[in-house]
Design a protein around this motif. Structure first.
Motif, PDB file in Angstrom:
ATOM      1  N   ILE A  36      -9.238   7.443   4.502  1.00 16.97           N
ATOM      2  CA  ILE A  36      -8.910   6.051   4.203  1.00 16.97           C
ATOM      3  C   ILE A  36      -9.725   5.523   3.033  1.00 16.97           C
ATOM      4  O   ILE A  36      -9.258   4.732   2.220  1.00 16.97           O
ATOM      5  CB  ILE A  36      -9.138   5.177   5.460  1.00 16.97           C
ATOM      6  CG1 ILE A  36      -8.120   5.544   6.540  1.00 16.97           C
ATOM      7  CG2 ILE A  36      -9.073   3.694   5.135  1.00 16.97           C
ATOM      8  CD1 ILE A  36      -8.415   4.941   7.890  1.00 16.97           C
ATOM      9  N   GLU A  94       0.820  -1.214   0.000  1.00 23.33           N
ATOM     10  CA  GLU A  94       0.000   0.000   0.000  1.00 23.33           C
ATOM     11  C   GLU A  94       0.850   1.258   0.000  1.00 23.33           C
ATOM     12  O   GLU A  94       0.486   2.260  -0.630  1.00 23.33           O
ATOM     13  CB  GLU A  94      -0.949   0.000   1.194  1.00 23.33           C
ATOM     14  CG  GLU A  94      -2.016   1.070   1.124  1.00 23.33           C
ATOM     15  CD  GLU A  94      -2.908   0.959  -0.106  1.00 23.33           C
ATOM     16  OE1 GLU A  94      -3.364   2.010  -0.606  1.00 23.33           O
ATOM     17  OE2 GLU A  94      -3.147  -0.183  -0.578  1.00 23.33           O
ATOM     18  N   ASP A 101      -4.607  -1.750   5.038  1.00 23.41           N
ATOM     19  CA  ASP A 101      -5.470  -0.902   5.867  1.00 23.41           C
ATOM     20  C   ASP A 101      -4.664  -0.169   6.932  1.00 23.41           C
ATOM     21  O   ASP A 101      -4.893   1.008   7.209  1.00 23.41           O
ATOM     22  CB  ASP A 101      -6.548  -1.758   6.549  1.00 23.41           C
ATOM     23  CG  ASP A 101      -7.642  -2.223   5.601  1.00 23.41           C
ATOM     24  OD1 ASP A 101      -7.684  -1.736   4.445  1.00 23.41           O
ATOM     25  OD2 ASP A 101      -8.441  -3.087   6.002  1.00 23.41           O
ATOM     26  N   LYS A 104     -11.619   0.060   2.808  1.00 24.82           N
ATOM     27  CA  LYS A 104     -10.817  -0.775   3.694  1.00 24.82           C
ATOM     28  C   LYS A 104     -11.411  -2.170   3.723  1.00 24.82           C
ATOM     29  O   LYS A 104     -12.595  -2.375   3.467  1.00 24.82           O
ATOM     30  CB  LYS A 104     -10.737  -0.181   5.099  1.00 24.82           C
ATOM     31  CG  LYS A 104     -12.071   0.058   5.794  1.00 24.82           C
ATOM     32  CD  LYS A 104     -11.852   0.777   7.118  1.00 24.82           C
ATOM     33  CE  LYS A 104     -13.153   1.085   7.831  1.00 24.82           C
ATOM     34  NZ  LYS A 104     -13.890  -0.121   8.268  1.00 24.82           N
ATOM     35  N   GLN A 105     -10.557  -3.147   4.048  1.00 26.09           N
ATOM     36  CA  GLN A 105     -10.967  -4.552   4.040  1.00 26.09           C
ATOM     37  C   GLN A 105     -11.296  -5.074   5.435  1.00 26.09           C
ATOM     38  O   GLN A 105     -12.035  -6.038   5.583  1.00 26.09           O
ATOM     39  CB  GLN A 105      -9.856  -5.411   3.428  1.00 26.09           C
ATOM     40  CG  GLN A 105      -9.458  -4.993   2.020  1.00 26.09           C
ATOM     41  CD  GLN A 105     -10.603  -5.113   1.029  1.00 26.09           C
ATOM     42  OE1 GLN A 105     -11.328  -6.104   1.035  1.00 26.09           O
ATOM     43  NE2 GLN A 105     -10.773  -4.102   0.195  1.00 26.09           N
ATOM     44  N   LYS A 165      -2.838   2.854   5.536  1.00 30.37           N
ATOM     45  CA  LYS A 165      -3.726   4.004   5.309  1.00 30.37           C
ATOM     46  C   LYS A 165      -4.179   4.634   6.617  1.00 30.37           C
ATOM     47  O   LYS A 165      -4.273   5.858   6.732  1.00 30.37           O
ATOM     48  CB  LYS A 165      -4.919   3.574   4.457  1.00 30.37           C
ATOM     49  CG  LYS A 165      -4.543   3.233   3.015  1.00 30.37           C
ATOM     50  CD  LYS A 165      -5.745   2.990   2.141  1.00 30.37           C
ATOM     51  CE  LYS A 165      -6.417   1.668   2.416  1.00 30.37           C
ATOM     52  NZ  LYS A 165      -7.493   1.376   1.439  1.00 30.37           N
TER      53      LYS A 165
END
Length: 382
Positions: A185, A105, A312, A188-189, A315
């Motif tokens: 953000i 990321e 995640d 997100k997962q 971020k």
């Protein structure tokens, strides 16, 4: 003051499975000025720029357990460096994979500044077991040039991002600020839970502090920290990795004296009960006075979850920094080695974790003085 008493008094010893992440910074080395972090502008090939951005990522014990196979000027395979994993504290390699997600990321966000979107193919040769780490790729990363790419707002702080292990002020993340962080953000997962209520904090903060105690008094896990400890500026600049005194919030005159006392630190000193007690006292104070705790949870616990949680986490950290807050992982209690199992189950019960769910990361968040800037290895060393 003798060596042992000085170390007890300063709380100089570091013992934690923590994520260190800092920024580009000029530092003297052999009479010259050298970047602590590689500068993406120094590279002409887009894929090398992506690596230079990505290695700014958080990663456990700052082992930087990444290696790369460059396929073209715009594509590469990401592997785990099996010589840099943490078998004692991270026997499943879950945390190491989270660090890979952080790399992915960070590179993705950074390359928007260069006019590229990033295509990620997770586990392109399929999932693998621990014995195949370093042989099978974690991801294939392909850069796609796009004149219309939007520069990520989060890219602003990649090269100035820091993790703070210092004391935090008592400022709470209010609902408006939390909403602004989540807006930054975007997708997100994993699910985030922000905890600011004193009643719940009073229950979980002691458990989080206990996780560090178990890690510190389990010989093989504490010994793993000793392997990655860099005792002075010379070693830090030479190795460009690992954990150290300034990363533990020790600076100024205390740092100067402690470095001289720690040089050539022996096992007996490192594992001393009194020395551990001093470091743990400092750690407990920091945890106890942390006004915000955030957890990242997934509904399953697969290697793909680990990578996406790392994305995640990247971020979340950058978004918090944009709003003036630092983060510090307290994920010892989440580790899967045998001695930690009872405490981890206690923590999961207090956090209402359901069957098959997994809290992948837990962090304290707050405002502090400007923290230390850590090294990264040179791109050529990967």
């Amino acid at each position: 003051m003798d060596r042992r008493k000085f170390l007890y008094a300063t709380g100089a010893i570091v013992s934690a499975s923590v994520f260190y992440s800092y920024s580009n910074f000029l530092s003297p080395s052999d009479g010259k000025k050298e970047l602590i972090r590689p500068n993406p502008s120094d590279f002409s090939r887009p894929i090398e720029k992506a690596i230079a951005y990505g290695i700014n990522a958080s990663n456990p014990h700052n082992t930087q357990a990444w290696k790369f196979k460059m396929l073209t000027d715009t594509s590469m395979l990401l592997y785990i460096d099996k010589n840099r994993i943490l078998p004692a504290t991270d026997p499943t390699t879950r945390q190491i994979h989270i660090g890979c997600g952080c790399f992915i990321e960070t590179a993705n966000i950074g390359m928007t500044k260069e006019g590229y979107n990033t295509k990620i193919e997770y586990f392109p040769d399929g999932f693998y077991n621990i014995s195949s780490i370093g042989k099978s790729p974690v991801a294939k990363i392909t850069l796609i040039e796009d004149s219309d790419v939007q520069i990520s707002e989060l890219s602003k702080d990649i090269l100035t991002r820091k993790t703070s292990r210092q004391l935090y002020s008592n400022q709470i993340i209010d609902p408006a600020t939390w909403s602004a962080i989540l807006l930054l953000i975007k997708e997100k997962q994993s699910s985030f839970e922000l905890i600011t209520e004193n009643k719940k904090l009073d229950i979980i903060r002691p458990i989080l502090a206990d996780g560090m105690e178990i890690e510190s008094y389990t010989f093989r896990t504490h010994e793993e920290s000793r392997k990655w400890f860099r005792e002075d500026d010379e070693k830090i600049a030479e190795k460009r990795d690992g954990i150290n005194l300034p990363g533990n919030g020790i600076s100024g005159v205390k740092k100067w004296f402690a470095e001289r006392q720690l040089r050539g630190l022996k096992k007996d000193d490192w594992h001393s009960k009194k020395m551990n007690e001093s470091a743990l006292k400092m750690h407990r104070k920091r945890v106890k006075e942390s006004p915000n705790i955030i957890s990242l949870k997934t509904t399953t616990n697969t290697p793909l979850d680990w990578l996406k949680v790392g994305q995640d986490y990247c971020k979340l950290q950058l978004a918090c920094i944009m709003k003036g807050f630092y983060m510090h992982p307290l994920s010892q209690v989440l580790q899967e080695f045998e001695e930690m199992n009872p405490l981890r189950r206690k923590f999961e019960k207090e956090m209402n974790v359901l069957k098959n769910e997994k809290i992948q990361m837990v962090v304290r968040v707050g405002k502090s003085k400007t923290p230390y800037l850590s090294y990264r290895r040179r791109v050529s060393e990967f």
